[in-house]
Write a protein that holds these residues in place. Structure first.
Motif, PDB file in Angstrom:
ATOM      1  N   SER A  32       0.818  -1.217   0.000  1.00 40.29           N
ATOM      2  CA  SER A  32       0.000   0.000   0.000  1.00 40.29           C
ATOM      3  C   SER A  32       0.855   1.271   0.000  1.00 40.29           C
ATOM      4  O   SER A  32       0.317   2.372  -0.012  1.00 40.29           O
ATOM      5  CB  SER A  32      -0.953   0.004   1.193  1.00 40.29           C
ATOM      6  OG  SER A  32      -0.234   0.042   2.416  1.00 40.29           O
ATOM      7  N   ASP A  33       2.174   1.119  -0.042  1.00 42.57           N
ATOM      8  CA  ASP A  33       3.090   2.254  -0.092  1.00 42.57           C
ATOM      9  C   ASP A  33       3.461   2.504  -1.554  1.00 42.57           C
ATOM     10  O   ASP A  33       4.431   1.938  -2.064  1.00 42.57           O
ATOM     11  CB  ASP A  33       4.330   1.957   0.739  1.00 42.57           C
ATOM     12  CG  ASP A  33       5.344   3.093   0.721  1.00 42.57           C
ATOM     13  OD1 ASP A  33       5.078   4.143   0.084  1.00 42.57           O
ATOM     14  OD2 ASP A  33       6.416   2.925   1.342  1.00 42.57           O
ATOM     15  N   ILE A  34       2.685   3.360  -2.226  1.00 43.84           N
ATOM     16  CA  ILE A  34       2.939   3.558  -3.655  1.00 43.84           C
ATOM     17  C   ILE A  34       4.307   4.179  -3.911  1.00 43.84           C
ATOM     18  O   ILE A  34       4.882   3.983  -4.986  1.00 43.84           O
ATOM     19  CB  ILE A  34       1.832   4.374  -4.351  1.00 43.84           C
ATOM     20  CG1 ILE A  34       1.771   5.808  -3.831  1.00 43.84           C
ATOM     21  CG2 ILE A  34       0.492   3.659  -4.259  1.00 43.84           C
ATOM     22  CD1 ILE A  34       0.931   6.732  -4.702  1.00 43.84           C
ATOM     23  N   ALA A  35       4.863   4.899  -2.943  1.00 43.40           N
ATOM     24  CA  ALA A  35       6.182   5.498  -3.126  1.00 43.40           C
ATOM     25  C   ALA A  35       7.277   4.428  -3.226  1.00 43.40           C
ATOM     26  O   ALA A  35       8.338   4.672  -3.808  1.00 43.40           O
ATOM     27  CB  ALA A  35       6.495   6.463  -1.991  1.00 43.40           C
ATOM     28  N   LEU A  36       7.029   3.248  -2.694  1.00 41.36           N
ATOM     29  CA  LEU A  36       7.986   2.150  -2.774  1.00 41.36           C
ATOM     30  C   LEU A  36       8.032   1.541  -4.174  1.00 41.36           C
ATOM     31  O   LEU A  36       9.077   1.070  -4.623  1.00 41.36           O
ATOM     32  CB  LEU A  36       7.606   1.062  -1.748  1.00 41.36           C
ATOM     33  CG  LEU A  36       8.428  -0.219  -1.769  1.00 41.36           C
ATOM     34  CD1 LEU A  36       9.878   0.078  -1.377  1.00 41.36           C
ATOM     35  CD2 LEU A  36       7.802  -1.245  -0.833  1.00 41.36           C
ATOM     36  N   MET A  37       6.915   1.555  -4.867  1.00 40.39           N
ATOM     37  CA  MET A  37       6.795   0.823  -6.131  1.00 40.39           C
ATOM     38  C   MET A  37       7.821   1.210  -7.198  1.00 40.39           C
ATOM     39  O   MET A  37       8.349   0.325  -7.863  1.00 40.39           O
ATOM     40  CB  MET A  37       5.373   0.909  -6.678  1.00 40.39           C
ATOM     41  CG  MET A  37       4.346   0.204  -5.799  1.00 40.39           C
ATOM     42  SD  MET A  37       4.768  -1.528  -5.483  1.00 40.39           S
ATOM     43  CE  MET A  37       4.408  -1.630  -3.738  1.00 40.39           C
TER      44      MET A  37
END
Length: 175
Positions: A32-37
Motif C-alpha cells: 500500500s506504499d505507492i512510493a515504494l513501487m
C-alpha cells in the motif's frame, strides 16, 4: 500463462502469487506504499498522490510516470477502486469506468502466520499506449499483446519477489 491469439479487446490478465513468511499487516505496509513501487520496477519511474491525499483510500488518485524502451515515456492518473486493508488494494488507470488497465494486490492470511500475496492486472478495455502500436501495425496485434503480457508477468514476478525479500527481512541475502 497463455496469451497466444489474444487481442487487446479480450482484456487479457496476468496473475502471480507468492507465499511470504510475514504477516498480512507487514506485507500490507509494503503493497500500500505507492512510493515504494518505483524502487521495485524497471518501468515505473515515480508516483505522487493527487488532491492532497497522502495514502490510499477509495477514490484517491495518484499520478504515475513510466518509461519503456519501445513505448517511450508517459504519465497516467490512477484511481483507487478497491481498498480493504489488509486484504485488497486495487487501482484503475486513466478512466475508472473504462480503464486502460486495472492493477490489484490481494493478501490472504495463512495459518502459519504468513501471507499469500497475489498481484493481478488486466489490460484494457480502455485505450492505452499499446493501442497506438496496434493501430500502426494491426496485423501484429496478437504478437504485440503477447509480448506486453510477458513483460507484465516478468515485472510482476520481480515486484513480488522484492516485496517478499523486504517483508521477510531477507533483502541482500543469498536465497
Amino acid at each position: 500463462m497463455e496469451w497466444t491469439g489474444v487481442r487487446y479487446a479480450d482484456k487479457p490478465t496476468v496473475e502471480v502469487r507468492r507465499h511470504i513468511a510475514a504477516s498480512p499487516e507487514r506485507v500490507w505496509e509494503l503493497v500500500s506504499d505507492i512510493a515504494l513501487m518505483p524502487t521495485l520496477s524497471a518501468e515505473l519511474e515515480s508516483v505522487a498522490w493527487l488532491d492532497g491525499a497522502t495514502s490510499p483510500a477509495l477514490g484517491a488518485r495518484f499520478l504515475g510516470r513510466s518509461t519503456h524502451q519501445a513505448l517511450g515515456e508517459w504519465e497516467t492518473t490512477s484511481y483507487v477502486v478497491e481498498y480493504d486493508p489488509p486484504r485488497v488494494f486495487a487501482w484503475a488507470v486513466a478512466d475508472p469506468g473504462r480503464p486502460s488497465a486495472i492493477w490489484r494486490f490481494s493478501l490472504e492470511a495463512r495459518d502459519d502466520g504468513g501471507t499469500v500475496l497475489t498481484q493481478w492486472m488486466q489490460m484494457g478495455p480502455g485505450r492505452s499506449g499499446l493501442s497506438f502500436a496496434i493501430d500502426r501495425m494491426p496485423e501484429k496485434e496478437q504478437k504485440i499483446v503477447f509480448v506486453r503480457m510477458r513483460e507484465f508477468e516478468q515485472s510482476i514476478t520481480a515486484t513480488l519477489d522484492a516485496i517478499r525479500e523486504l517483508a521477510e527481512g531477507t533483502e541482500g541475502t543469498a536465497a
